[in-house]
Design a protein around this motif. Structure first.
Motif, mmCIF file in Angstrom:
data_model
loop_
_atom_site.group_PDB
_atom_site.id
_atom_site.type_symbol
_atom_site.label_atom_id
_atom_site.label_comp_id
_atom_site.label_asym_id
_atom_site.label_seq_id
_atom_site.Cartn_x
_atom_site.Cartn_y
_atom_site.Cartn_z
ATOM 1 N N ASP A 77 0.817 -1.206 0.000
ATOM 2 C CA ASP A 77 0.000 0.000 0.000
ATOM 3 C C ASP A 77 0.851 1.256 0.000
ATOM 4 O O ASP A 77 0.437 2.298 -0.512
ATOM 5 C CB ASP A 77 -0.929 -0.019 1.215
ATOM 6 N N ARG A 78 2.015 1.181 0.633
ATOM 7 C CA ARG A 78 2.869 2.362 0.693
ATOM 8 C C ARG A 78 3.604 2.619 -0.644
ATOM 9 O O ARG A 78 4.184 3.675 -0.818
ATOM 10 C CB ARG A 78 3.900 2.210 1.823
ATOM 11 N N LEU A 79 3.620 1.621 -1.521
ATOM 12 C CA LEU A 79 4.320 1.781 -2.802
ATOM 13 C C LEU A 79 3.445 2.528 -3.800
ATOM 14 O O LEU A 79 2.219 2.386 -3.797
ATOM 15 C CB LEU A 79 4.691 0.408 -3.381
ATOM 16 N N SER A 80 4.109 3.260 -4.679
ATOM 17 C CA SER A 80 3.363 3.947 -5.742
ATOM 18 C C SER A 80 3.105 2.964 -6.890
ATOM 19 O O SER A 80 3.629 1.852 -6.935
ATOM 20 C CB SER A 80 4.167 5.148 -6.245
ATOM 21 N N TRP A 81 2.260 3.448 -7.818
ATOM 22 C CA TRP A 81 1.926 2.559 -8.936
ATOM 23 C C TRP A 81 3.152 2.272 -9.811
ATOM 24 O O TRP A 81 3.332 1.155 -10.311
ATOM 25 C CB TRP A 81 0.819 3.192 -9.781
ATOM 26 N N SER A 82 3.985 3.245 -10.012
ATOM 27 C CA SER A 82 5.194 3.005 -10.824
ATOM 28 C C SER A 82 6.119 1.990 -10.167
ATOM 29 O O SER A 82 6.687 1.104 -10.835
ATOM 30 C CB SER A 82 5.937 4.331 -11.051
ATOM 31 N N GLN A 83 6.222 2.068 -8.816
ATOM 32 C CA GLN A 83 7.064 1.095 -8.120
ATOM 33 C C GLN A 83 6.462 -0.303 -8.203
ATOM 34 O O GLN A 83 7.180 -1.294 -8.364
ATOM 35 C CB GLN A 83 7.227 1.507 -6.653
ATOM 36 N N ARG A 84 5.132 -0.378 -8.118
ATOM 37 C CA ARG A 84 4.497 -1.697 -8.242
ATOM 38 C C ARG A 84 4.716 -2.295 -9.633
ATOM 39 O O ARG A 84 4.954 -3.507 -9.777
ATOM 40 C CB ARG A 84 2.996 -1.563 -7.966
#
Length: 501
Positions: free
Chosen positions: A9-16
């Motif tokens: 949840d703490r990750l951004s979409w680009s990181q995911r």
């Protein structure tokens, strides 16, 4: 799981997206490496297989549950490296691959009900199969087919037929059979078949090329080959004689030679009645009262000659030379001119001398002139390309002048550069001399009295941009540090002219 969810949840979409792409790449890489590791373990079981042999081998591997791979469009079968030896033994026990037709193993099983004709056909098939295997053992041959026609014997000579053979070979890629290989295949086939001569074997490749050509037999064939060789030799002699005079494309040669390849010995006996010699003389007497009888024998002179006739003698030569007309242009007008009679006479004499023409033997030589088709259809010569224009000579003169002027400019520039370098060296030398003079004056002023050693250490010498001066300055400073008193005395002596170099 909750912690993992919180981290996600703490990750951004680009990181995911980056994490997902990395995971897919890692999984794909591991899968590829695993597959590559499994596939590289497969080794060739057989290669260069025919379609029927490959099909039989694949069926046998299916029955045995052996994993396999196909390569080279089905001509190569791969199996795991640990099962190569075992699979080859199993295929060999099953008679695979057959490499074409079966050989003498055709008679491994007795067939008591076969007729004599069937036995003869099986024998021929077995012999053809064995020959195919032997021919395929040659490195350049990929596959081979052999067809035999066995000799037919008969009480009547006209009904007898000699044995014949036809060999069809498929060569490997970029391979070719040398003449030695061709002769070896023919001899191998002839040696295996009773009553078969090597010249009765026809060797053909899959492209339809006849690889062996039987040697000619009989006097007619030998005479024809020798005649062609003699005619070709004469044509080459005539061509080498006329090319410098007429050019390579302005004459044609015809040669016909009547040759005799028979050889033998000839004996000749000649009697000369005008010459005789006594060969015997005999005297007889019947009693003292009777006169003697004398018998003298004479023989006419004779001469016996034994002549050995050489093989390949030339009995008659017939030569013909056709000379082209000369061509010249008068503007756009074509002018074709026949060679003169004197020129044709020269050609006649040259050819007769080069070929050893013998009119007494019946030799004949015909030299004639006729315009060739290429001469009659020649295109007009472009005046612009046939001869250089009047300005061409002027331009060539200007070009030569420019070249000479350019070379002179280069030389002049080189001399200027050399003079500048010498001038710089001279200026540098003058500056160095002035600097040395200033240094001497400064030293004379400082050494008027007792020279202080410490002052020598701080002596400011003019900077002379030469390596030698720099080295001397450093050496003087080092010596002054070691022994200031001695250094001062040496400088004082040098200043007063007492120091000699």
């Amino acid at each position: 799981m909750n912690q993992l969810r919180q981290i996600l949840d703490r990750l951004s979409w680009s990181q995911r997206i980056w994490i997902a792409a990395t995971a897919v790449a890692v999984i794909g890489g591991l899968t590829y490496v695993s597959h590559w590791n499994d596939e590289r373990d497969f080794k060739p079981l057989f290669s260069g297989l025919a379609d029927e042999d490959a099909a039989a081998l694949v069926a046998k591997l299916h029955e045995g549950g052996v994993e396999y791979r196909l390569a080279a469009n089905g001509a190569t079968i791969l199996v795991p490296s640990g099962k190569v030896a075992e699979a080859r033994l199993q295929m060999a026990s099953a008679g695979l691959p057959k490499s074409g037709r079966i050989g003498f193993e055709l008679f491994d099983k007795a067939n008591f009900g076969a007729s004599e004709f069937a036995e003869q056909v099986n024998y021929q098939r077995a012999m053809e199969g064995e020959l195919e295997r032997s021919v395929m053992s040659i490195r350049e041959v990929e596959t081979a087919r052999v067809h035999l026609t066995l000799a037919k014997d008969s009480l009547y000579s006209e009904a007898r037929q000699p044995a014949k053979a036809s060999v069809l070979v498929k060569l490997r890629h970029a391979a070719a059979l040398s003449p030695q290989n061709v002769a070896a295949i023919c001899q191998l086939t002839a040696g295996a078949v009773p009553g078969l001569a090597a010249d009765q074997v026809s060797l053909v490749d899959t492209s339809g090329n006849l690889l062996n050509r039987p040697k000619p037999t009989g006097d007619a064939e030998a005479t024809l080959d020798y005649r062609k060789a003699v005619e070709l030799s004469l044509q080459n002699k005539i061509a080498s004689t006329l090319e410098p005079l007429l050019g390579p494309d302005h004459f044609r040669i015809g040669v016909s030679a009547d040759v005799d390849i028979t050889s033998g010995e000839q004996s000749e006996e000649v009697f000369d009645p005008s010459k005789s010699a006594m060969v015997s003389s005999q005297n007889t007497s019947d009693g003292p009262a009777l006169p003697n009888t004398e018998s003298i024998g004479y023989q006419t002179s004779r001469q016996v000659k034994h002549t050995r006739l050489p093989q390949g003698g030339v009995k008659k030569l017939s030569l013909s030379i056709l000379v082209d007309h000369s061509l010249r242009w008068d503007g756009a007008k074509r002018i074709v001119q026949a060679p003169s009679a004197e020129k044709l006479k020269v050609i006649h004499d040259l050819v007769a001398a080069a070929t050893g023409l013998n009119p007494a033997r019946g030799d004949q030589l015909v030299v004639d002139a006729f315009p060739f088709e290429a001469t009659l259809n020649a295109e007009p010569v472009n005046a612009a390309t046939a001869a250089p224009p009047a300005t061409a000579g002027k331009w060539m003169g200007q070009k030569n002048f420019l070249v000479i002027a350019g070379a002179g400019a280069l030389v002049a520039g080189f001399l200027v550069v050399v003079s500048k370098i010498r001038k710089k060296k001279r200026v540098a030398a003058e500056l160095a001399a002035e600097a040395l003079a200033d240094m001497r004056k400064d030293l004379e002023a400082r050494m008027a009295g007792q020279v202080d050693a410490e002052a020598m250490l701080h002596l400011k010498l003019p900077k002379i941009q030469t390596r030698k001066t720099e080295v001397i300055r450093k050496h003087i400073a080092a010596e002054a540090k070691k022994d200031p008193t001695a250094m001062a005395q040496a400088v004082r002596t040098w200043l007063h002219g007492e120091y000699q170099r």
